[in-house]
Scaffold this motif. Structure first.
Motif, short mmCIF file in Angstrom:
data_model
loop_
_atom_site.label_atom_id
_atom_site.label_comp_id
_atom_site.label_asym_id
_atom_site.label_seq_id
_atom_site.Cartn_x
_atom_site.Cartn_y
_atom_site.Cartn_z
N LEU A 1 36.87 115.63 -61.93
CA LEU A 1 36.99 116.18 -60.59
C LEU A 1 38.44 116.57 -60.29
O LEU A 1 38.71 117.64 -59.73
N SER A 2 39.37 115.72 -60.67
CA SER A 2 40.79 116.05 -60.47
C SER A 2 41.18 117.28 -61.30
O SER A 2 41.99 118.10 -60.85
N LEU A 3 40.61 117.40 -62.48
CA LEU A 3 40.95 118.49 -63.38
C LEU A 3 40.59 119.85 -62.78
O LEU A 3 41.29 120.85 -63.01
N VAL A 4 39.52 119.89 -62.01
CA VAL A 4 39.08 121.17 -61.42
C VAL A 4 39.48 121.30 -59.95
O VAL A 4 39.01 122.20 -59.26
N GLY A 5 40.35 120.43 -59.48
CA GLY A 5 40.90 120.58 -58.14
C GLY A 5 40.06 119.99 -57.03
O GLY A 5 40.19 120.39 -55.87
N LEU A 6 39.21 119.01 -57.33
CA LEU A 6 38.42 118.32 -56.32
C LEU A 6 38.88 116.87 -56.21
O LEU A 6 39.50 116.32 -57.12
N ARG A 7 38.55 116.24 -55.08
CA ARG A 7 38.95 114.85 -54.87
C ARG A 7 38.01 113.90 -55.59
O ARG A 7 36.81 114.15 -55.71
N ARG A 8 38.55 112.79 -56.02
CA ARG A 8 37.75 111.81 -56.75
C ARG A 8 36.66 111.19 -55.88
O ARG A 8 35.59 110.83 -56.37
N ASP A 9 36.94 111.07 -54.59
CA ASP A 9 35.95 110.43 -53.71
C ASP A 9 34.76 111.34 -53.40
O ASP A 9 33.82 110.94 -52.71
N GLN A 10 34.78 112.59 -53.91
CA GLN A 10 33.66 113.51 -53.69
C GLN A 10 32.54 113.31 -54.71
O GLN A 10 31.53 114.02 -54.67
N ALA A 11 32.69 112.35 -55.60
CA ALA A 11 31.68 112.10 -56.63
C ALA A 11 30.35 111.64 -56.03
O ALA A 11 29.30 111.82 -56.65
N ASP A 12 30.37 111.05 -54.85
CA ASP A 12 29.14 110.53 -54.24
C ASP A 12 28.44 111.55 -53.35
O ASP A 12 27.42 111.21 -52.73
N LEU B 1 27.88 126.08 -71.36
CA LEU B 1 27.58 127.28 -70.60
C LEU B 1 27.87 127.05 -69.12
O LEU B 1 27.54 125.99 -68.57
N ILE B 2 28.53 128.03 -68.49
CA ILE B 2 28.71 128.05 -67.04
C ILE B 2 27.83 129.17 -66.50
O ILE B 2 27.99 130.33 -66.88
N PHE B 3 26.91 128.82 -65.60
CA PHE B 3 25.95 129.80 -65.09
C PHE B 3 26.56 130.64 -63.98
O PHE B 3 27.59 130.31 -63.39
N GLN B 4 25.86 131.74 -63.68
CA GLN B 4 26.34 132.69 -62.68
C GLN B 4 26.24 132.13 -61.27
O GLN B 4 27.17 132.27 -60.47
N ASP B 5 25.14 131.50 -60.95
CA ASP B 5 24.86 131.10 -59.56
C ASP B 5 25.13 129.61 -59.37
O ASP B 5 24.34 128.78 -59.82
N PRO B 6 26.21 129.23 -58.68
CA PRO B 6 26.48 127.80 -58.50
C PRO B 6 25.51 127.13 -57.54
O PRO B 6 25.44 125.91 -57.47
N TYR B 7 24.75 127.92 -56.79
CA TYR B 7 23.77 127.34 -55.87
C TYR B 7 22.49 126.93 -56.60
O TYR B 7 21.80 126.01 -56.19
N ALA B 8 22.15 127.63 -57.68
CA ALA B 8 20.92 127.36 -58.41
C ALA B 8 21.14 126.48 -59.64
O ALA B 8 20.18 125.90 -60.14
N SER B 9 22.37 126.38 -60.13
CA SER B 9 22.61 125.68 -61.40
C SER B 9 22.87 124.19 -61.24
O SER B 9 22.95 123.48 -62.24
N LEU B 10 22.99 123.71 -60.00
CA LEU B 10 23.23 122.28 -59.77
C LEU B 10 21.97 121.65 -59.19
O LEU B 10 21.33 122.21 -58.30
N ASN B 11 21.63 120.46 -59.67
CA ASN B 11 20.44 119.74 -59.22
C ASN B 11 20.68 119.19 -57.81
O ASN B 11 21.56 118.34 -57.62
N PRO B 12 19.91 119.65 -56.81
CA PRO B 12 20.16 119.18 -55.44
C PRO B 12 19.83 117.71 -55.21
O PRO B 12 20.23 117.13 -54.20
N ARG B 13 19.10 117.09 -56.15
CA ARG B 13 18.70 115.69 -55.99
C ARG B 13 19.67 114.71 -56.65
O ARG B 13 19.47 113.51 -56.58
N MET B 14 20.69 115.25 -57.30
CA MET B 14 21.67 114.39 -57.98
C MET B 14 23.02 114.51 -57.30
O MET B 14 23.40 115.59 -56.84
N THR B 15 23.75 113.40 -57.26
CA THR B 15 25.11 113.46 -56.76
C THR B 15 26.00 114.12 -57.81
O THR B 15 25.63 114.25 -58.99
N VAL B 16 27.20 114.51 -57.38
CA VAL B 16 28.14 115.11 -58.31
C VAL B 16 28.48 114.13 -59.43
O VAL B 16 28.56 114.50 -60.61
N GLY B 17 28.66 112.87 -59.08
CA GLY B 17 28.97 111.87 -60.09
C GLY B 17 27.88 111.72 -61.13
O GLY B 17 28.15 111.57 -62.32
N GLU B 18 26.62 111.78 -60.66
CA GLU B 18 25.50 111.67 -61.60
C GLU B 18 25.44 112.89 -62.52
O GLU B 18 25.17 112.76 -63.72
#
Length: 352
Positions: free
Chosen positions: A139-150, A97-114
């Motif tokens: 990350l590369s698949l969706v057009g983001l840089r690999r170093d943004q995982a942290d 599932l992909i949620f409507q609100d990208p601001y509410a659906s991601l855990n602010p306490r976790m890094t992207v990599g986590e």
């Protein structure tokens, strides 16, 4: 597997909003009322309709995030509501599932990599090094840089956060993704980028989408088939080009006539339905649209119309179109035909 990837039959979901002192339901919202649909591998089915019509509830039912009151959903020929725990876990990996609100659906306490690594930890046996490599690939698949995982979610824009949400949905290699209004919270300039990304991923990975939206311009861009919902029911379904070229149900016609056009002086024929949608707590009998439909006749107020196909891929839940097809273009006047409907019948007969 034979048949469609996912098939829902007679889905119904009731929510109790009030109970008696003895605990018996006295007021019930029939959020989804006998919905049937199917999705083939690699296709996009759009669910459209106004807010509160039950689109998102259908999405959660087909993912078994909530249990139905009635009905059945099969995924790869298996009843998802009868799956044992171990097979249910595998289903969770293959339907996301992909949620409507990208601001509410991601855990602010976790890094992207986590966040991207968590589905891999739950659904695969990858060692840590392979998980990190897979996160970089996502990350590369969706057009983001690999170093943004942290980085953390607050360090990204809205469009980038939705790309992260898409990457998270892809992590466990799903076959079906329910997209619940995935671009409605984004700026107009970013929406086309996300839609093009979803289309590109579908072609590359063979994904099937259930795309929930109220924006018909977006639906026309991404969908292959469209199912129109009104007050918990599907009232029309057809290939996207057919829906836009020949809408049959009065509600579909009203929806399409409300699409904004870029030329203010362009001639438009608006089909405005009078009144407000009925309450889902106390819907009208028969066709739910009958209190607002200018073409309603006696049977519309008494009998629920079935979703009937014309023999191709276009199906409509409307007594008017069913009667016209079966009678060859005429409806007996003793059925209480309204003047508006008679004009519609006369125009149909002249064009036949």
């Amino acid at each position: 597997m034979t048949g469609p990837l996912l098939k829902a039959q007679g889905l119904t979901r009731n929510f109790v909003v009030k109970r008696s002192l003895l605990g018996k339901p006295t007021s019930v919202v029939r959020a989804v009322d006998g919905v049937s649909l199917d999705v083939s591998a690699g296709e996009t089915l759009a669910l459209v309709g106004e807010s509160g019509c039950g689109k998102s509830t259908v999405g959660r039912l087909v993912l078994r995030l909530i249990e139905p009151t009635e009905g059945q959903v099969t995924f790869e020929d298996r009843d998802i509501f009868a799956l044992p725990t171990d097979e249910l876990r595998r289903f969770r990996a293959r339907a996301q599932l992909i949620f409507q609100d990208p601001y509410a659906s991601l855990n602010p306490r976790m890094t992207v990599g986590e966040m991207l690594g968590e589905p891999l930890l739950l659904h695969t046996s990858m060692p840590a090094a392979e998980r990190r490599q897979r996160v970089a690939e996502l990350l590369s698949l969706v057009g983001l840089r690999r170093d943004q995982a942290d980085r953390y979610p607050h360090e990204f824009s809205g469009g980038q956060r939705q790309r992260i949400a898409i990457a998270r949905a892809l992590a466990a290699d799903p076959k079906l993704i329910v997209c619940d209004e995935p671009v409605s919270a984004l700026d107009v300039s970013i929406r086309s980028q996300i839609l093009n990304l979803l289309k590109d991923l579908q072609q590359r990975l063979g994904l099937a989408y259930i795309f929930i939206s109220h924006d018909l311009a977006v639906v026309k861009h991404i969908a292959r088939r469209v199912a129109v919902m009104y007050l918990g029911r599907i009232v029309e379904t057809a290939p996207v080009d057919d829906i836009f070229a020949e809408p049959r149900h009065p509600y579909t016609q009203a929806l399409l006539s409300a699409i904004p056009v870029p030329t203010p002086s362009a001639h438009r024929h608006r089909r405005i339905l009078p009144g407000d949608p009925p309450s889902p707590i106390d819907p009208p009998p028969g066709c739910h649209l009958n209190p607002r439909c200018p073409h309603a006749i006696g049977i519309c107020r008494e009998k629920r119309p079935a979703l009937e196909s014309d023999g191709a891929q276009h199906a409509t839940a409307c007594h008017i179109w069913s009667d016209i097809r079966q009678s060859g273009g005429s409806i007996p006047l003793d059925r209480g035909v309204s003047p508006q409907l008679q004009r519609l019948i006369d125009a149909y007969e002249r064009s036949a």
